[in-house]
Write an enzyme that holds these catalytic residues in place. Structure first.
Site, PDB file in Angstrom:
ATOM      1  N   SER A 120       0.828  -1.206   0.000  1.00  0.00           N
ATOM      2  CA  SER A 120       0.000   0.000   0.000  1.00  0.00           C
ATOM      3  C   SER A 120       0.862   1.255   0.000  1.00  0.00           C
ATOM      4  O   SER A 120       0.441   2.293  -0.497  1.00  0.00           O
ATOM      5  CB  SER A 120      -0.864   0.056   1.256  1.00  0.00           C
ATOM      6  OG  SER A 120      -1.588  -1.107   1.426  1.00  0.00           O
ATOM      7  N   HIS A 141      -0.817  -2.173  -7.192  1.00  0.00           N
ATOM      8  CA  HIS A 141      -1.586  -1.908  -5.970  1.00  0.00           C
ATOM      9  C   HIS A 141      -3.084  -1.979  -6.241  1.00  0.00           C
ATOM     10  O   HIS A 141      -3.646  -1.094  -6.884  1.00  0.00           O
ATOM     11  CB  HIS A 141      -1.178  -0.520  -5.429  1.00  0.00           C
ATOM     12  CG  HIS A 141      -1.868  -0.154  -4.162  1.00  0.00           C
ATOM     13  ND1 HIS A 141      -2.127   1.153  -3.796  1.00  0.00           N
ATOM     14  CD2 HIS A 141      -2.355  -0.923  -3.160  1.00  0.00           C
ATOM     15  CE1 HIS A 141      -2.749   1.158  -2.635  1.00  0.00           C
ATOM     16  NE2 HIS A 141      -2.891  -0.076  -2.234  1.00  0.00           N
ATOM     17  N   GLU A 153      -3.078   0.729  -9.132  1.00  0.00           N
ATOM     18  CA  GLU A 153      -1.955   1.619  -9.409  1.00  0.00           C
ATOM     19  C   GLU A 153      -0.793   0.753  -9.899  1.00  0.00           C
ATOM     20  O   GLU A 153      -0.431  -0.222  -9.222  1.00  0.00           O
ATOM     21  CB  GLU A 153      -1.534   2.368  -8.136  1.00  0.00           C
ATOM     22  CG  GLU A 153      -2.586   3.343  -7.644  1.00  0.00           C
ATOM     23  CD  GLU A 153      -2.188   4.043  -6.337  1.00  0.00           C
ATOM     24  OE1 GLU A 153      -2.622   5.174  -6.124  1.00  0.00           O
ATOM     25  OE2 GLU A 153      -1.449   3.450  -5.527  1.00  0.00           O
ATOM     26  N   ASN A 192      -3.073   6.834  -1.686  1.00  0.00           N
ATOM     27  CA  ASN A 192      -2.758   6.866  -0.257  1.00  0.00           C
ATOM     28  C   ASN A 192      -1.914   8.079   0.112  1.00  0.00           C
ATOM     29  O   ASN A 192      -2.020   8.609   1.214  1.00  0.00           O
ATOM     30  CB  ASN A 192      -2.039   5.575   0.168  1.00  0.00           C
ATOM     31  CG  ASN A 192      -3.012   4.412   0.207  1.00  0.00           C
ATOM     32  OD1 ASN A 192      -4.219   4.599   0.154  1.00  0.00           O
ATOM     33  ND2 ASN A 192      -2.487   3.197   0.278  1.00  0.00           N
TER      34      ASN A 192
HETATM   35  N1  LIG Z   1      -6.271  -4.462   3.514  1.00  0.00           N
HETATM   36  C1  LIG Z   1      -6.366  -3.527   2.624  1.00  0.00           C
HETATM   37  O1  LIG Z   1      -7.363  -2.767   2.582  1.00  0.00           O
HETATM   38  C2  LIG Z   1      -5.286  -3.372   1.598  1.00  0.00           C
HETATM   39  C3  LIG Z   1      -5.543  -2.635   0.431  1.00  0.00           C
HETATM   40  C4  LIG Z   1      -4.530  -2.529  -0.544  1.00  0.00           C
HETATM   41  C5  LIG Z   1      -3.296  -3.134  -0.314  1.00  0.00           C
HETATM   42  N2  LIG Z   1      -3.076  -3.829   0.861  1.00  0.00           N
HETATM   43  C6  LIG Z   1      -1.757  -4.449   1.025  1.00  0.00           C
HETATM   44  O2  LIG Z   1      -1.867  -5.811   0.691  1.00  0.00           O
HETATM   45  C7  LIG Z   1      -0.948  -6.563   1.461  1.00  0.00           C
HETATM   46  C8  LIG Z   1      -1.709  -7.651   2.223  1.00  0.00           C
HETATM   47  O3  LIG Z   1      -2.661  -7.051   3.061  1.00  0.00           O
HETATM   48  P1  LIG Z   1      -3.888  -7.876   3.629  1.00  0.00           P
HETATM   49  O4  LIG Z   1      -4.823  -6.863   4.190  1.00  0.00           O
HETATM   50  O5  LIG Z   1      -4.369  -8.825   2.632  1.00  0.00           O
HETATM   51  O6  LIG Z   1      -3.200  -8.639   4.821  1.00  0.00           O
HETATM   52  P2  LIG Z   1      -3.674 -10.001   5.530  1.00  0.00           P
HETATM   53  O7  LIG Z   1      -3.038  -9.994   6.855  1.00  0.00           O
HETATM   54  O8  LIG Z   1      -5.148 -10.128   5.450  1.00  0.00           O
HETATM   55  O9  LIG Z   1      -3.041 -11.148   4.608  1.00  0.00           O
HETATM   56  C9  LIG Z   1      -1.687 -11.453   4.568  1.00  0.00           C
HETATM   57  C10 LIG Z   1      -1.514 -12.933   4.283  1.00  0.00           C
HETATM   58  O10 LIG Z   1      -0.143 -13.208   4.089  1.00  0.00           O
HETATM   59  C11 LIG Z   1       0.127 -14.467   4.690  1.00  0.00           C
HETATM   60  N3  LIG Z   1       1.554 -14.568   4.951  1.00  0.00           N
HETATM   61  C12 LIG Z   1       2.288 -14.033   5.956  1.00  0.00           C
HETATM   62  N4  LIG Z   1       3.590 -14.327   5.805  1.00  0.00           N
HETATM   63  C13 LIG Z   1       3.686 -15.054   4.664  1.00  0.00           C
HETATM   64  C14 LIG Z   1       4.781 -15.650   3.970  1.00  0.00           C
HETATM   65  N5  LIG Z   1       6.036 -15.523   4.401  1.00  0.00           N
HETATM   66  N6  LIG Z   1       4.527 -16.335   2.844  1.00  0.00           N
HETATM   67  C15 LIG Z   1       3.262 -16.495   2.391  1.00  0.00           C
HETATM   68  N7  LIG Z   1       2.192 -15.940   3.024  1.00  0.00           N
HETATM   69  C16 LIG Z   1       2.395 -15.218   4.125  1.00  0.00           C
HETATM   70  C17 LIG Z   1      -0.730 -14.492   5.933  1.00  0.00           C
HETATM   71  O11 LIG Z   1      -0.942 -15.803   6.362  1.00  0.00           O
HETATM   72  C18 LIG Z   1      -1.997 -13.819   5.431  1.00  0.00           C
HETATM   73  O12 LIG Z   1      -2.913 -14.774   4.935  1.00  0.00           O
HETATM   74  C19 LIG Z   1      -0.245  -5.579   2.360  1.00  0.00           C
HETATM   75  O13 LIG Z   1       0.945  -5.171   1.775  1.00  0.00           O
HETATM   76  C20 LIG Z   1      -1.234  -4.420   2.428  1.00  0.00           C
HETATM   77  O14 LIG Z   1      -0.619  -3.185   2.714  1.00  0.00           O
HETATM   78  C21 LIG Z   1      -4.043  -3.966   1.794  1.00  0.00           C
END
Ligand SMILES: NC(=O)c1ccc[n+]([C@@H]2O[C@H](COP(=O)([O-])OP(=O)(O)OC[C@H]3O[C@@H](n4cnc5c(N)ncnc54)[C@H](O)[C@@H]3O)[C@@H](O)[C@H]2O)c1
Length: 666
Positions: A120, A141, A153, A192
């Site tokens: 993000s 993104h 993005e 963001n």
């Molecule tokens: N949540 C949002 O609204 C949003 C929006 C856009 C971007 N993002 C970005 O997306 C990314 C993920 O966010 P999220 O909200 O899905 O998080 P999340 O915590 O819901 O999911 C992360 C996943 O990664 C897995 N994981 C952790 N370590 C790992 C590894 N070494 N290998 C494989 N899997 C692994 C976890 O088990 C989990 O299922 C982040 O970088 C976040 O900033 C989030």
């Protein structure tokens, strides 16, 4: 490269949604997670989502089954990435975790595979530190939820190759998304980053005890926002906001660390919806917000100015183009308009004043107007006329700056042809010469300057480019009904000057002559047009009425019956029809209209006695408002006044001597 197989690493909130989007586009997908329970949850979520699509008729059961069958759920990272064309990483937003994971991916994937991060905020260059082929790494993104939100993005680091950037951009379109190009990987990218100073502002309001969350949220809702800012922060998670602010503090500007108010929520683990309590208590997915009167500590203009300022910084730094910023904010924040169209409807001075006050009030430099706003060049920046840092070769920069200086960036410019006694007011605001408060101000200023100018007898209103004017700038921001009514008054007052200025005014109609643009022409004394000009009042089709005098002027010019038809149907008509009904006095071919208008204006400027033109205008416009008796009385008084003028003597002598008159306007 034709991308056929994609691996998504991290099957959480974002990862499972991204995998579903890619599978729905018909591609083979591997969804990998280090934790089997995360994969199970992802599998169930995707199944549910596909079932909902079948229920709503978006997919058949057969299609849904095929999509699901094309997905491979696994905990084996090496196996998952080995044959993929693209790998998208969506593990938690922890820089060290991502750097380590991306190194492992790059060591086990094909050397020609594209590696994308769904981060993000984190700069792609930071994530590229340990990958073996950084030219194939970039940001991709998605927005939450990926299946619903269209925006992505596409982010280029200084190492990403042009080819990888372009391929990923095309891939995003192929999977049904609307990509925007982020040309440099600033922290937070576009959407963001534009949000970042707002988060700081809302933190500082609480830090300084200026208002309570419910008061600011009540204000936000009174302005039509679906959620107030604090309710929204509770919804996305206060921890997410705090982590982002901390990252911006370290990577962008240390001022992002100056507010500490949100930290106490972190200490108490009150993170909003996800923990059941944040700024508000949450029950059944809804915030229980105490009743409150809307706060007056900030207004919508404050928030919009902060967004415009950050957008201007993004353009100045060559990170993204205005059109992409507009799309990004609209789609990413689910808004009807973005900061660029809001900025186009405001004056540079208004925005600058707001930002200076905010910066002073909160003692924060981040809110201070950025260079182009400080120097009054926002309009040129938005139109691409201001050279951006490191964005263009030196020769191109010089040319861009030259253009801006040449036109002075004014939405209405004045050109005087003293030799022929003609002045030109040239509209050049946006591609369609839309009319906003800057344009109105420009028209008023120039008309007042010409009012007693004895060197000018005729004023031509002309549109730069193909159109006269496509109307009012509908995205201009108004704070409420009174503000909107005052804007109508301002337009009426300004346009009326054209019928009062003691000179002959000519509207040169071509291309689009719609709404406010058409109204502007109705206030001129003479209208000339191309046969194919597109003319009309679409206001009633938008929930408005012609509000700059159009409802009154058209009835005067064409009679009530025709005016009622044209206004109530919103029907468009062409210059030829306008000529047939007498609205337009002369039709000129499109290719020579400027030349023909110049000729007409130059002829009138020397052949018509200026004092007669000034008096005749008064008799026609003012005389038609009074009884016939009074109108006729005005006419005889006018004759009496003209009797003593030099112009009358000159007119009669020139006629008798069979020469051209040389009128002085007295
Ligand atoms: N949540 C949002 O609204 C949003 C929006 C856009 C971007 N993002 C970005 O997306 C990314 C993920 O966010 P999220 O909200 O899905 O998080 P999340 O915590 O819901 O999911 C992360 C996943 O990664 C897995 N994981 C952790 N370590 C790992 C590894 N070494 N290998 C494989 N899997 C692994 C976890 O088990 C989990 O299922 C982040 O970088 C976040 O900033 C989030």
């Amino acid at each position: 490269m034709d991308i056929k197989e994609v691996t998504v690493v991290g099957a959480g909130l974002m990862g499972h949604g991204i995998a579903e989007v890619v599978a729905l586009a018909g591609l083979k997908v591997n969804l990998e997670d280090a934790f089997p329970e995360a994969l199970e949850k992802a599998r169930a979520s995707i199944r549910n989502s596909l079932s909902r699509m079948v229920k709503s008729g978006k997919l058949t059961q057969e299609q849904a089954d095929k999509v699901f069958a094309g997905m491979n759920f696994t905990t084996d990272l090496k196996g998952a990435v080995s044959s993929s064309d693209m790998i998208i990483e969506a593990v938690p937003e922890i820089p060290d975790l991502k750097v380590k994971l991306l190194r492992e991916v790059s060591q086990n994937c094909r050397q020609d595979a594209i590696i994308a991060s769904n981060t993000s905020n984190i700069r792609i260059s930071t994530l590229a530190q340990e990958v073996s082929n950084p030219q194939r790494l970039l940001g991709l993104h998605f927005f939450n939820p990926p299946v619903v939100l269209k925006l992505v993005e596409v982010i280029k680091s200084d190492k990403t190759s042009d080819e990888v950037f372009e391929e990923t951009y095309q891939f995003s379109k192929k999977i049904g998304k609307t990509p925007i190009k982020v040309l440099k990987d600033t922290p937070g990218f576009v959407v963001n980053r534009i949000n970042a100073p707002e988060s700081l502002l809302f933190c500082q309001i609480l830090d300084k005890g200026l208002a309570r969350p419910e008061e600011v949220d009540a204000f936000g809702k009174s302005q039509g926002l679906p959620m107030g800012p604090y309710e929204l922060m509770d919804y996305v998670g206060i921890d997410t906001v705090v982590h982002s602010l901390n990252y911006y503090r370290d990577a962008l500007d240390k001022e992002y660390g100056k507010c500490s108010y949100f930290n106490q929520f972190m200490d108490r683990k009150e993170l909003g919806l996800k923990s059941g309590k944040g700024f508000y208590v949450w029950e059944n997915g809804k915030a229980l917000i105490p009743k409150a009167s809307p706060s007056t500590v900030i207004d919508l203009m404050d928030v919009l100015s902060v967004e415009i300022n950050e957008s201007a910084k993004i353009i100045e730094e060559g990170i993204a183009k205005p059109a992409d910023i507009e799309i990004g904010v609209k789609l990413g924040m689910n808004r009807p308009f973005g900061p660029i169209s809001v900025a186009e409807g405001l004056t540079n001075a208004e925005i600058k004043r707001k930002l200076q006050k905010l910066s002073e009030k909160f003692d924060t430099k981040i809110f201070y107007p950025t260079k182009s706003i400080e120097e009054g060049k926002l309009r040129e920046l938005l139109s691409g006329k201001v050279a951006r840092e490191k964005d263009a070769p030196a020769s191109e920069k010089a040319r861009e700056v030259g253009t801006a200086q040449g036109s002075e960036g004014e939405p209405v410019s004045l050109r005087k042809d003293v030799e022929n006694k003609v002045a030109y007011l040239i509209l050049s605001n946006t591609r369609n010469n839309l009319i906003n408060s800057d344009v109105l101000e420009g028209i008023e200023r120039h008309l007042k300057a010409l009012w007693n100018d004895k060197e000018i007898n005729v004023i031509v209103l002309r549109g730069e480019g193909k159109n006269f004017s496509a109307g009012a700038q509908l995205t201009q921001f108004f704070s409420g009904p009174m503000d909107f009514a005052e804007n109508a008054r301002l337009g009426e007052r300004t346009f009326r000057l054209l019928s009062e200025v003691p000179k002959i005014t000519i509207a040169e109609m071509k291309g689009h002559v719609l709404g406010g643009g058409f109204e502007l022409s109705t206030w001129c004394d003479i209208r000339v047009s191309t046969p194919d000009a597109i003319i009309g009042f679409p206001e009633v089709t938008l929930g408005l009425v012609p509000g700059w005098g159009g409802s009154q002027r058209l009835a005067k010019l064409l009679g009530m019956s025709r005016a009622a038809y044209l206004i109530l149907t919103g029907e468009r008509f062409d210059g030829k029809f306008a000529h047939e009904v007498g609205l337009v006095s002369k039709l000129f071919p499109a290719e020579s209209i400027e030349l023909e208008t110049d000729r007409l204006a130059q002829d009138l400027a020397v052949r018509i006695a200026p004092v007669s033109a000034a008096m005749a205008k008064k008799l026609i416009y003012k005389g038609s408002e009074v009884s016939a008796d009074n109108g006729l009385e005005m006419e005889s008084i006018a004759m009496g006044l003209l009797y003593g003028t030099e112009d009358l003597k000159e007119g009669i002598s020139a006629f008798l001597q069979k020469r051209k008159p040389d009128y002085k306007g007295r």
